[in-house]
Scaffold this motif. Structure first.
Motif, PDB file in Angstrom:
ATOM      1  N   MET A   1       0.919  -1.314   0.097  1.00  0.00           N
ATOM      2  CA  MET A   1      -0.025   0.378   0.243  1.00  0.00           C
ATOM      3  C   MET A   1       1.115   1.273   0.053  1.00  0.00           C
ATOM      4  O   MET A   1       0.215   2.019  -0.618  1.00  0.00           O
ATOM      5  N   ASP A   2       1.951   0.949   0.499  1.00  0.00           N
ATOM      6  CA  ASP A   2       3.124   2.851   0.456  1.00  0.00           C
ATOM      7  C   ASP A   2       2.957   3.092  -0.601  1.00  0.00           C
ATOM      8  O   ASP A   2       3.863   4.030  -1.407  1.00  0.00           O
ATOM      9  N   ASN A   3       3.202   1.422  -1.626  1.00  0.00           N
ATOM     10  CA  ASN A   3       4.197   1.224  -2.718  1.00  0.00           C
ATOM     11  C   ASN A   3       3.325   1.631  -3.863  1.00  0.00           C
ATOM     12  O   ASN A   3       3.457   1.535  -5.134  1.00  0.00           O
ATOM     13  N   ALA A   4       1.858   1.335  -3.695  1.00  0.00           N
ATOM     14  CA  ALA A   4       1.146   1.493  -4.798  1.00  0.00           C
ATOM     15  C   ALA A   4       1.069   1.882  -5.462  1.00  0.00           C
ATOM     16  O   ALA A   4       0.618   1.738  -6.847  1.00  0.00           O
ATOM     17  N   GLU A   5       0.581   3.294  -5.795  1.00  0.00           N
ATOM     18  CA  GLU A   5       0.732   4.755  -6.502  1.00  0.00           C
ATOM     19  C   GLU A   5       2.420   4.330  -7.504  1.00  0.00           C
ATOM     20  O   GLU A   5       2.379   5.177  -9.181  1.00  0.00           O
ATOM     21  N   HIS A   6       3.649   3.481  -7.573  1.00  0.00           N
ATOM     22  CA  HIS A   6       4.252   3.575  -8.584  1.00  0.00           C
ATOM     23  C   HIS A   6       4.233   2.622  -9.302  1.00  0.00           C
ATOM     24  O   HIS A   6       5.265   2.177  -9.882  1.00  0.00           O
ATOM     25  N   PHE A   7       3.342   1.850  -8.370  1.00  0.00           N
ATOM     26  CA  PHE A   7       2.750   0.254  -9.245  1.00  0.00           C
ATOM     27  C   PHE A   7       2.751   0.391 -11.160  1.00  0.00           C
ATOM     28  O   PHE A   7       2.577  -0.018 -11.490  1.00  0.00           O
ATOM     29  N   LYS A   8       2.356   1.657 -11.438  1.00  0.00           N
ATOM     30  CA  LYS A   8       1.783   2.043 -12.495  1.00  0.00           C
ATOM     31  C   LYS A   8       2.765   2.580 -13.706  1.00  0.00           C
ATOM     32  O   LYS A   8       2.509   2.140 -14.283  1.00  0.00           O
ATOM     33  N   GLU A   9       4.045   2.099 -12.664  1.00  0.00           N
ATOM     34  CA  GLU A   9       4.842   2.541 -13.716  1.00  0.00           C
ATOM     35  C   GLU A   9       5.410   1.545 -14.077  1.00  0.00           C
ATOM     36  O   GLU A   9       5.433   0.531 -13.606  1.00  0.00           O
ATOM     37  N   VAL A  10       5.976   0.825 -15.594  1.00  0.00           N
ATOM     38  CA  VAL A  10       6.178   0.012 -16.442  1.00  0.00           C
ATOM     39  C   VAL A  10       7.761  -0.619 -15.736  1.00  0.00           C
ATOM     40  O   VAL A  10       8.017   0.380 -15.420  1.00  0.00           O
ATOM     41  N   ASN A  11       7.555  -1.855 -15.410  1.00  0.00           N
ATOM     42  CA  ASN A  11       9.128  -2.205 -15.187  1.00  0.00           C
ATOM     43  C   ASN A  11       9.616  -2.045 -13.606  1.00  0.00           C
ATOM     44  O   ASN A  11      10.265  -1.720 -13.966  1.00  0.00           O
ATOM     45  N   ASN A  12       8.882  -1.583 -12.744  1.00  0.00           N
ATOM     46  CA  ASN A  12       8.492  -0.966 -11.720  1.00  0.00           C
ATOM     47  C   ASN A  12       9.385  -1.900 -10.731  1.00  0.00           C
ATOM     48  O   ASN A  12       8.992  -3.262 -10.505  1.00  0.00           O
ATOM     49  N   LYS A  13      10.909  -1.636 -10.270  1.00  0.00           N
ATOM     50  CA  LYS A  13      11.643  -2.544  -9.545  1.00  0.00           C
ATOM     51  C   LYS A  13      10.798  -2.949  -8.395  1.00  0.00           C
ATOM     52  O   LYS A  13      11.416  -4.438  -7.682  1.00  0.00           O
ATOM     53  N   LYS A  14      10.302  -1.788  -7.717  1.00  0.00           N
ATOM     54  CA  LYS A  14       9.733  -2.055  -5.898  1.00  0.00           C
ATOM     55  C   LYS A  14       8.163  -3.063  -6.199  1.00  0.00           C
ATOM     56  O   LYS A  14       7.995  -4.288  -5.174  1.00  0.00           O
ATOM     57  N   ARG A  15       7.961  -3.147  -7.372  1.00  0.00           N
ATOM     58  CA  ARG A  15       6.425  -4.163  -7.682  1.00  0.00           C
ATOM     59  C   ARG A  15       7.454  -5.359  -7.381  1.00  0.00           C
ATOM     60  O   ARG A  15       7.113  -6.727  -6.712  1.00  0.00           O
ATOM     61  N   GLU A  16       8.319  -5.555  -8.413  1.00  0.00           N
ATOM     62  CA  GLU A  16       8.924  -6.824  -8.648  1.00  0.00           C
ATOM     63  C   GLU A  16       9.614  -7.591  -7.347  1.00  0.00           C
ATOM     64  O   GLU A  16       9.253  -8.947  -7.247  1.00  0.00           O
ATOM     65  N   THR A  17      10.254  -7.355  -6.995  1.00  0.00           N
ATOM     66  CA  THR A  17      10.704  -6.911  -5.253  1.00  0.00           C
ATOM     67  C   THR A  17       9.544  -7.591  -4.543  1.00  0.00           C
ATOM     68  O   THR A  17       9.567  -8.913  -3.636  1.00  0.00           O
ATOM     69  N   LEU A  18       8.169  -6.556  -4.434  1.00  0.00           N
ATOM     70  CA  LEU A  18       7.337  -7.072  -3.645  1.00  0.00           C
ATOM     71  C   LEU A  18       6.906  -8.242  -4.307  1.00  0.00           C
ATOM     72  O   LEU A  18       6.548  -9.945  -3.200  1.00  0.00           O
ATOM     73  N   LEU A  19       6.689  -8.611  -5.430  1.00  0.00           N
ATOM     74  CA  LEU A  19       6.142 -10.125  -6.450  1.00  0.00           C
ATOM     75  C   LEU A  19       7.190 -11.462  -5.320  1.00  0.00           C
ATOM     76  O   LEU A  19       6.548 -12.096  -5.631  1.00  0.00           O
ATOM     77  N   SER A  20       8.552 -10.801  -5.786  1.00  0.00           N
ATOM     78  CA  SER A  20       9.635 -11.920  -5.529  1.00  0.00           C
ATOM     79  C   SER A  20       9.186 -12.825  -3.821  1.00  0.00           C
ATOM     80  O   SER A  20       8.926 -13.357  -3.481  1.00  0.00           O
ATOM     81  N   ILE A  21       8.867 -10.978  -2.992  1.00  0.00           N
ATOM     82  CA  ILE A  21       8.239 -11.492  -1.476  1.00  0.00           C
ATOM     83  C   ILE A  21       7.457 -12.448  -1.138  1.00  0.00           C
ATOM     84  O   ILE A  21       7.218 -13.437  -0.427  1.00  0.00           O
ATOM     85  N   ILE A  22       6.421 -11.983  -1.806  1.00  0.00           N
ATOM     86  CA  ILE A  22       5.095 -12.797  -1.800  1.00  0.00           C
ATOM     87  C   ILE A  22       4.666 -14.262  -2.537  1.00  0.00           C
ATOM     88  O   ILE A  22       4.714 -14.945  -1.618  1.00  0.00           O
ATOM     89  N   PHE A  23       5.786 -14.204  -3.764  1.00  0.00           N
ATOM     90  CA  PHE A  23       5.937 -15.860  -3.784  1.00  0.00           C
ATOM     91  C   PHE A  23       6.812 -16.714  -2.416  1.00  0.00           C
ATOM     92  O   PHE A  23       6.551 -17.677  -2.693  1.00  0.00           O
ATOM     93  N   ASP A  24       7.789 -16.091  -2.232  1.00  0.00           N
ATOM     94  CA  ASP A  24       8.581 -17.111  -1.791  1.00  0.00           C
ATOM     95  C   ASP A  24       7.761 -17.035   0.354  1.00  0.00           C
ATOM     96  O   ASP A  24       7.600 -17.923   0.622  1.00  0.00           O
ATOM     97  N   PHE A  25       6.745 -16.045   0.267  1.00  0.00           N
ATOM     98  CA  PHE A  25       6.038 -15.838   1.352  1.00  0.00           C
ATOM     99  C   PHE A  25       4.560 -17.378   1.086  1.00  0.00           C
ATOM    100  O   PHE A  25       4.436 -18.170   1.863  1.00  0.00           O
ATOM    101  N   GLY A  26       4.321 -17.075  -0.021  1.00  0.00           N
ATOM    102  CA  GLY A  26       3.371 -18.710  -0.364  1.00  0.00           C
ATOM    103  C   GLY A  26       3.776 -20.136  -0.871  1.00  0.00           C
ATOM    104  O   GLY A  26       3.279 -20.897  -0.350  1.00  0.00           O
TER     105      GLY A  26
END
Length: 204
Positions: A132-157
């Motif tokens: 939620m803190d980084n939601a505004e930046h996810f509208k950017e293409v190839n957002n690194k923070k988004r990719e990092t969070l997706l990787s964290i979510i995958f490891d979490f699951g």
């Protein structure tokens, strides 16, 4: 015969009489001793037999009195029942003890599970807040923070120990990211993508 010869003859007679008397007394004494010894022996045998009979009769009478007056047979029967009850109670106590031990183990497992669940929820909330803190930046293409969070979510699951618990939470986190992301993908493609990336990392 002279007077001296007569006196000597009398002395000889007296000595023979004394010798005979002594012999007779000795024989009589021996016979008397034998008679007394034989009498004493038979008396001793009779007394021993009488004592055995008396002792046996006394034992039988004592046992009979105990049985009649104190219900000795009943005591033995009650003792047997008591021993059976003790044995049954010991078995029941052992079963109860085993049950309590199993319950304690289950309680510890449940407490551990609750703590793990609490940690998982806290971890989920931390990731959700970061999203939620980084939601505004996810509208950017190839957002690194988004990719990092997706990787964290995958490891979490994909937690090996708590996968069944965390998978639904991970999927929810993924959909929250997708809601705020310009780049969309399905959850299946998400799992496939990051699984392949992990396999590549392991191969190196």
């Amino acid at each position: 015969m002279t007077e001296e010869s007569m006196i000597q003859h009398l002395y000889d007679q007296i000595d023979r009489l004394i010798s005979m008397q002594s012999t007779m007394l000795t024989i009589v004494g021996v016979l008397f001793t034998l008679i007394i010894a034989v009498f004493a022996f038979f008396q001793w045998r009779i007394n021993n037999r009488d004592q055995e009979v008396i002792i046996k009769s006394a034992k039988e009478e004592l046992l009979s009195n105990l049985i009649q007056n104190y219900n000795l047979l009943g005591i033995n029967e009650n003792q047997h029942k008591l021993e059976q009850n003790i044995e049954e109670n010991e078995k029941e106590f052992k079963n109860i003890k085993d049950t309590l031990h199993n319950l304690n183990n289950k309680q510890r497992e449940l407490e551990l599970r609750i703590k793990v669940n609490e940690l998982s929820i806290k971890q989920y909330l931390v990731i959700e807040k970061d999203i939620m803190d980084n939601a505004e930046h996810f509208k950017e293409v190839n957002n690194k923070k988004r990719e990092t969070l997706l990787s964290i979510i995958f490891d979490f699951g994909e937690d090996e120990l708590l996968g069944e618990l965390k998978k639904p939470l991970a999927e929810k986190l993924f959909h929250i990211v997708m809601v705020h992301s310009k780049e969309k993908m399905s959850y299946r493609d998400f799992i496939k993508k990051y699984s392949n990336e992990q396999e590549k990392e392991r191969s190196f």
